[in-house]
Design a protein around this motif. Structure first.
Motif, PDB file in Angstrom:
ATOM      1  N   ALA A  86       0.837  -1.206   0.000  1.00 52.86           N
ATOM      2  CA  ALA A  86       0.000   0.000   0.000  1.00 52.86           C
ATOM      3  C   ALA A  86       0.870   1.253   0.000  1.00 52.86           C
ATOM      4  CB  ALA A  86      -0.939   0.001   1.198  1.00 52.86           C
ATOM      5  N   LEU A  87       1.950   1.245   0.768  1.00 54.70           N
ATOM      6  CA  LEU A  87       2.877   2.377   0.797  1.00 54.70           C
ATOM      7  C   LEU A  87       3.581   2.534  -0.546  1.00 54.70           C
ATOM      8  CD1 LEU A  87       4.391   4.627   2.300  1.00 54.70           C
ATOM      9  CD2 LEU A  87       6.016   2.876   3.059  1.00 54.70           C
ATOM     10  N   GLU A  88       3.955   1.417  -1.151  1.00 55.50           N
ATOM     11  CA  GLU A  88       4.621   1.471  -2.450  1.00 55.50           C
ATOM     12  C   GLU A  88       3.692   2.093  -3.492  1.00 55.50           C
ATOM     13  OE1 GLU A  88       7.784   0.695  -2.282  1.00 55.50           O
ATOM     14  OE2 GLU A  88       7.479  -0.092  -0.277  1.00 55.50           O
ATOM     15  N   GLU A  89       2.449   1.648  -3.516  1.00 52.84           N
ATOM     16  CA  GLU A  89       1.469   2.194  -4.470  1.00 52.84           C
ATOM     17  C   GLU A  89       1.237   3.674  -4.208  1.00 52.84           C
ATOM     18  OE1 GLU A  89      -2.085  -0.189  -4.466  1.00 52.84           O
ATOM     19  OE2 GLU A  89      -0.938  -2.037  -4.772  1.00 52.84           O
ATOM     20  N   TRP A  90       1.104   4.049  -2.933  1.00 52.29           N
ATOM     21  CA  TRP A  90       0.874   5.452  -2.572  1.00 52.29           C
ATOM     22  C   TRP A  90       2.038   6.320  -3.039  1.00 52.29           C
ATOM     23  CZ3 TRP A  90       3.723   8.605   0.736  1.00 52.29           C
ATOM     24  CH2 TRP A  90       3.160   9.857   1.002  1.00 52.29           C
ATOM     25  N   SER A  91       3.291   5.868  -2.816  1.00 55.38           N
ATOM     26  CA  SER A  91       4.439   6.694  -3.208  1.00 55.38           C
ATOM     27  C   SER A  91       4.503   6.869  -4.723  1.00 55.38           C
ATOM     28  CB  SER A  91       5.748   6.112  -2.662  1.00 55.38           C
ATOM     29  OG  SER A  91       6.071   4.907  -3.292  1.00 55.38           O
ATOM     30  N   ARG A  92       4.174   5.814  -5.474  1.00 56.59           N
ATOM     31  CA  ARG A  92       4.148   5.933  -6.941  1.00 56.59           C
ATOM     32  C   ARG A  92       3.043   6.891  -7.387  1.00 56.59           C
ATOM     33  NH1 ARG A  92       5.489   0.326  -6.463  1.00 56.59           N
ATOM     34  NH2 ARG A  92       3.286  -0.249  -6.545  1.00 56.59           N
ATOM     35  N   ALA A  93       1.874   6.810  -6.748  1.00 60.42           N
ATOM     36  CA  ALA A  93       0.742   7.664  -7.120  1.00 60.42           C
ATOM     37  C   ALA A  93       1.039   9.132  -6.815  1.00 60.42           C
ATOM     38  CB  ALA A  93      -0.523   7.211  -6.392  1.00 60.42           C
ATOM     39  N   VAL A  94       1.593   9.407  -5.645  1.00 67.11           N
ATOM     40  CA  VAL A  94       1.910  10.798  -5.280  1.00 67.11           C
ATOM     41  C   VAL A  94       2.966  11.357  -6.222  1.00 67.11           C
ATOM     42  CG1 VAL A  94       2.971  12.247  -3.496  1.00 67.11           C
ATOM     43  CG2 VAL A  94       1.213  10.596  -2.875  1.00 67.11           C
ATOM     44  N   ALA A  95       3.986  10.564  -6.515  1.00 73.76           N
ATOM     45  CA  ALA A  95       5.026  11.022  -7.444  1.00 73.76           C
ATOM     46  C   ALA A  95       4.425  11.330  -8.807  1.00 73.76           C
ATOM     47  CB  ALA A  95       6.126   9.963  -7.558  1.00 73.76           C
ATOM     48  N   ALA A  96       3.595  10.434  -9.317  1.00 69.32           N
ATOM     49  CA  ALA A  96       2.975  10.624 -10.630  1.00 69.32           C
ATOM     50  C   ALA A  96       2.073  11.854 -10.644  1.00 69.32           C
ATOM     51  CB  ALA A  96       2.186   9.379 -11.023  1.00 69.32           C
ATOM     52  N   GLN A  97       1.349  12.068  -9.553  1.00 66.21           N
ATOM     53  CA  GLN A  97       0.445  13.216  -9.441  1.00 66.21           C
ATOM     54  C   GLN A  97       1.196  14.528  -9.650  1.00 66.21           C
ATOM     55  OE1 GLN A  97      -1.586  13.320  -5.682  1.00 66.21           O
ATOM     56  NE2 GLN A  97      -2.394  15.372  -5.991  1.00 66.21           N
ATOM     57  N   TYR A  98       2.443  14.587  -9.207  1.00 67.92           N
ATOM     58  CA  TYR A  98       3.234  15.805  -9.325  1.00 67.92           C
ATOM     59  C   TYR A  98       4.265  15.730 -10.461  1.00 67.92           C
ATOM     60  CZ  TYR A  98       1.039  17.255  -5.035  1.00 67.92           C
ATOM     61  OH  TYR A  98       0.113  17.629  -4.097  1.00 67.92           O
ATOM     62  N   GLY A  99       4.158  14.701 -11.312  1.00 68.95           N
ATOM     63  CA  GLY A  99       5.032  14.593 -12.460  1.00 68.95           C
ATOM     64  C   GLY A  99       6.407  14.012 -12.166  1.00 68.95           C
ATOM     65  N   TYR A 100       6.602  13.457 -11.000  1.00 73.40           N
ATOM     66  CA  TYR A 100       7.898  12.850 -10.664  1.00 73.40           C
ATOM     67  C   TYR A 100       7.951  11.422 -11.193  1.00 73.40           C
ATOM     68  CZ  TYR A 100       9.225  16.601  -7.462  1.00 73.40           C
ATOM     69  OH  TYR A 100       9.570  17.812  -6.931  1.00 73.40           O
ATOM     70  N   THR A 101       9.152  10.990 -11.516  1.00 71.37           N
ATOM     71  CA  THR A 101       9.354   9.613 -11.953  1.00 71.37           C
ATOM     72  C   THR A 101      10.397   8.966 -11.042  1.00 71.37           C
ATOM     73  OG1 THR A 101      11.089  10.242 -13.506  1.00 71.37           O
ATOM     74  CG2 THR A 101       8.822  10.162 -14.366  1.00 71.37           C
ATOM     75  N   GLU A 102      10.454   7.649 -11.080  1.00 69.55           N
ATOM     76  CA  GLU A 102      11.406   6.867 -10.301  1.00 69.55           C
ATOM     77  C   GLU A 102      11.414   7.239  -8.816  1.00 69.55           C
ATOM     78  OE1 GLU A 102      15.269   6.541 -12.134  1.00 69.55           O
ATOM     79  OE2 GLU A 102      14.404   6.941 -14.109  1.00 69.55           O
TER      80      GLU A 102
END
Length: 180
Positions: free
Chosen positions: A143-159
């Motif tokens: 759940a934390l892994e998915e959340w971190s990917r989603a938050v990064a994507a929301q702000y245009g961050y990758t990796e």
């Protein structure tokens, strides 16, 4: 919990990211290193000798492999000296720093601002750490892994990368049975 199977990374000569550790059998491949013809030591692409998993570093690693808590350099030094080892505090500091840089041990900052180290598994994980006794266990959290990917994507961050330590009281220190 920290098991021998989890710690196979340093024994195989690879760090927790799967990269070869300099000075270990897997770290001495001929593709990227030329051997020193006089000493047989590995060298990097610039020709400088690479640091290796020395006797002192192996001693540090062997002790960390036997404990479940994070230890500071001072705590580890006292323990090793009490076990009869003749190793200096500066050597312990340098060894721990090398092991962390090589990806063999994890490091956290304590409440006092000191760095503490622990031998961990190769796979990505987080820690539950007891505030009272220092016991640490490795946990994963999709759940934390998915959340971190989603938050990064929301702000245009990758990796995205993250490091999470959760502090609390272990079952022994809180007087409550574990519910896992």
């Amino acid at each position: 919990m920290n098991t021998k199977a989890d710690n196979a990374g340093h024994e195989s000569g690879r760090d927790r990211r799967g990269e070869p550790v300099a000075g270990s059998p897997a770290g001495l491949d001929s593709r990227s290193r030329a051997g020193d013809t006089k000493t047989g030591a590995a060298s990097d692409q610039t020709g400088r000798p690479e640091p290796k998993l020395t006797k002192q570093r192996q001693l540090i690693l062997d002790h960390l492999d036997r404990v479940d808590e994070f230890l500071t350099a001072q705590q580890l030094h006292v323990t090793l000296r009490n076990e009869g080892e003749t190793i200096g505090l500066a050597t312990v500091y340098r060894g721990l720093q090398w092991l962390e840089e090589a990806g063999i041990v994890d490091a956290i900052r304590t409440e006092d601002g000191e760095v503490a180290y622990r031998q961990c598994s190769v796979a990505h994980h987080h820690h539950l750490i007891c505030r009272r006794c220092g016991k640490a266990i490795e946990v994963s959290g999709e759940a934390l892994e998915e959340w971190s990917r989603a938050v990064a994507a929301q702000y245009g961050y990758t990796e995205p990368e993250h490091f999470v330590e959760v502090y609390g009281l272990c079952p022994e220190c809180s007087g409550k049975p574990a519910t896992s």
